[in-house]
Each structure stands twice: as C-alpha cells, then as structure tokens.
Design a protein around this motif. Structure first.
Motif, PDB file in Angstrom:
ATOM      1  N   TYR A   1       0.836  -1.202   0.000  1.00 43.54           N
ATOM      2  CA  TYR A   1       0.000   0.000   0.000  1.00 43.54           C
ATOM      3  C   TYR A   1       0.870   1.251   0.000  1.00 43.54           C
ATOM      4  O   TYR A   1       0.608   2.221  -0.680  1.00 43.54           O
ATOM      5  N   ASN A   2       1.894   1.216   0.835  1.00 37.31           N
ATOM      6  CA  ASN A   2       2.899   2.266   0.787  1.00 37.31           C
ATOM      7  C   ASN A   2       4.211   1.766   1.369  1.00 37.31           C
ATOM      8  O   ASN A   2       4.267   0.694   1.977  1.00 37.31           O
TER       9      ASN A   2
ATOM     10  N   GLN B   1       7.667   3.304   3.502  1.00 35.67           N
ATOM     11  CA  GLN B   1       8.123   4.466   4.255  1.00 35.67           C
ATOM     12  C   GLN B   1       9.601   4.301   4.598  1.00 35.67           C
ATOM     13  O   GLN B   1      10.038   3.205   4.988  1.00 35.67           O
TER      14      GLN B   1
ATOM     15  N   GLN C   1       3.908  -1.361   4.075  1.00 32.22           N
ATOM     16  CA  GLN C   1       2.564  -1.535   4.624  1.00 32.22           C
ATOM     17  C   GLN C   1       1.689  -2.123   3.533  1.00 32.22           C
ATOM     18  O   GLN C   1       1.660  -1.608   2.411  1.00 32.22           O
TER      19      GLN C   1
ATOM     20  N   GLY D   1      -1.742  -2.578   3.536  1.00 33.85           N
ATOM     21  CA  GLY D   1      -3.041  -1.958   3.300  1.00 33.85           C
ATOM     22  C   GLY D   1      -3.339  -0.927   4.353  1.00 33.85           C
ATOM     23  O   GLY D   1      -2.484  -0.598   5.180  1.00 33.85           O
TER      24      GLY D   1
ATOM     25  N   ASN E   1      -5.274  -5.877   9.848  1.00 37.53           N
ATOM     26  CA  ASN E   1      -3.899  -6.286  10.089  1.00 37.53           C
ATOM     27  C   ASN E   1      -2.938  -5.801   9.011  1.00 37.53           C
ATOM     28  O   ASN E   1      -1.716  -5.857   9.192  1.00 37.53           O
TER      29      ASN E   1
ATOM     30  N   ARG F   1      -2.424  -2.855   8.282  1.00 30.60           N
ATOM     31  CA  ARG F   1      -1.873  -1.564   8.667  1.00 30.60           C
ATOM     32  C   ARG F   1      -0.495  -1.694   9.317  1.00 30.60           C
ATOM     33  O   ARG F   1       0.256  -0.726   9.373  1.00 30.60           O
ATOM     34  N   LYS F   2      -0.146  -2.854   9.821  1.00 27.15           N
ATOM     35  CA  LYS F   2       1.143  -2.960  10.513  1.00 27.15           C
ATOM     36  C   LYS F   2       2.283  -2.817   9.516  1.00 27.15           C
ATOM     37  O   LYS F   2       2.188  -3.208   8.358  1.00 27.15           O
ATOM     38  N   LEU F   3       3.381  -2.240   9.995  1.00 23.39           N
ATOM     39  CA  LEU F   3       4.565  -2.051   9.161  1.00 23.39           C
ATOM     40  C   LEU F   3       5.454  -3.288   9.239  1.00 23.39           C
ATOM     41  O   LEU F   3       5.664  -3.843  10.315  1.00 23.39           O
TER      42      LEU F   3
ATOM     43  N   TRP G   1       9.287  -4.456   8.536  1.00 18.03           N
ATOM     44  CA  TRP G   1      10.528  -3.706   8.523  1.00 18.03           C
ATOM     45  C   TRP G   1      11.710  -4.474   7.958  1.00 18.03           C
ATOM     46  O   TRP G   1      11.815  -5.689   8.132  1.00 18.03           O
TER      47      TRP G   1
END
Lengths: 115, 114
Positions: A31-32, A34, A93, A95, A99, A101-103, A105
């Motif tokens: 989804y994105n 970062q 991420q 979505g 669940n 939403r969690k990043l 790493w």
C-alpha cells in the motif's frame, strides 16, 4: 508473507558522495513504503513515504523511488554530510485496514559519512 | 504541534517483574501502534489500538498486553519479564480513515531486564 530486506547492512562513505540505499520486498501488493532514519539510542524519524500509486518522493537532498513490479525501493542521498550518519530503515505496509496496517521492517542500513 | 511522547525513557527491571510503558500520541491521532526493537530481530509489531480497542496484534505471547484510553493515550504492559524482553519499545501514532497512513514515532523506552 511480506519480507523486507535492506542491502548493504553497513556503508561508509566520504563526505560529499552521492549514495543509494536499497530496500527489497517480496510481496508487490504493498500500500505504501516508508523510509525512516534512526540515530543511535533514539526513536525513528520519518523521511519519506511513497504510496503505491507513486513512483518517487523527494525532500531536500533525499529522493526515494518505488518499483512495485521488481519489489524494490531506493533511497538516494545527494551530497552526503556527516550529519547524515545514522541507520536508515524501510518499512512496507500492505493496506490501510485491519492487520494490513502494521509495518513490516527491514533490518536497516547503518550509514557513516566521514568528514 | 507536540510529537509522540513516551515515558519513561529508560527502565531497569529484574526477571519476573512486570512493567508498564506509556505513550501519548500526536494530538488528533487516534491510532497507536507498539513495536519492539532488538539488535537481532529488528523491529517487530506488537499491537495497534484505536478507539480504545485493540485492532491488530503481532506474534507475541500473552505476557504482552496493552490498552488505550479515551484521550488516545496508550499503555503497554509486560508481565513476568524475561531477559529476552530487553529491547527498545517504540510507539507510533497515525490518523485513521485517511488515504495516507503515515506513522510518527516517539523516542522509545529502553527496557533492560537483569
């Protein structure tokens, strides 16, 4: 299952060099993505966020790109300075709900810029 | 606008004790996520709270729990501490219901278990 890898684990460069940090992810359905910076013993500072519909984001001397098809993101730092010395982390991420939403790493790239 | 704050910044406990960590999100942010950071495992997701409810949970044992208050402040509790719980615990806040879900992190709480 999403896995995020960062290469190299450590990097040492002289001041003034342009450099590229790499981040790879196994699941292209992100989804994105970062990018963060972490100074020793400190929390995380958000640098850039790239949404799945974008190909790159820029902030000052930093440019981050995203290629979903190849599962890669790069962080480009122009004209590096000693103050850029830190650990750089990328996080994906899946979505924006539940669940997803969690990043997830990577382990980070430790950067040292030498005067 | 104040950032995410975490208290205390440092804690030293012994095995078997319990600990409570606190996180105050950015004003207006209703989501608080907790992460554990260790040298070997990197950052691992613990859980996320918004609207006083746990919405997501990572793969940690039941000794790790949390809660969120009506003002969005969150606490994390670890019971029966083990040596392996020594880590930097980070919380992040974000908005809910927006397209760009950017997370903002606090400075962390460094927990040492002896």
């Amino acid at each position: 299952k999403q896995e995020v890898t960062q290469i190299p684990a450590a990097l040492s460069v002289p001041e003034g060099e342009n450099l590229v940090l790499n981040c790879s992810f196994t699941d292209s359905a992100i989804y994105n993505l970062q990018w963060f910076r972490q100074d020793p013993g400190k929390g995380l500072t958000s640098l850039l966020l790239i949404q799945s519909s974008q190909r790159e984001q820029t902030s000052g001397r930093l440019n981050a790109s995203l290629d979903k098809s190849s599962g890669r993101s790069t962080l480009y730092i122009a004209a590096s300075q000693p103050g850029d010395s830190a650990t750089y982390l990328c996080a994906a991420q899946r979505g924006n709900a539940g669940n997803n939403r969690k990043l997830i790493w990577g382990l980070g790239t430790s950067l040292a810029v030498n005067p | 606008k104040a950032g995410v704050t975490q208290t205390p910044r440092y804690l030293i406990k012994t095995r078997g004790q319990q600990v409570t960590l606190s996180c105050s999100p950015i004003s207006g942010h209703r989501s608080v996520s907790w992460y554990q950071q260790t040298p070997g495992q990197g950052l691992q997701f613990l859980f996320e709270y918004f609207s006083e409810t746990q919405r997501n949970k990572g793969n940690f044992p039941g000794r790790f729990s949390g809660r969120q208050f009506s003002n969005s402040r969150s606490e994390m509790n670890v019971s029966t501490l083990e040596l392996g719980d020594s880590a930097l615990y980070l919380c992040a806040s974000s908005l809910v219901g927006v397209e760009v879900n950017e997370q903002f992190f606090g400075p962390g709480t460094r927990l040492t278990v002896l």
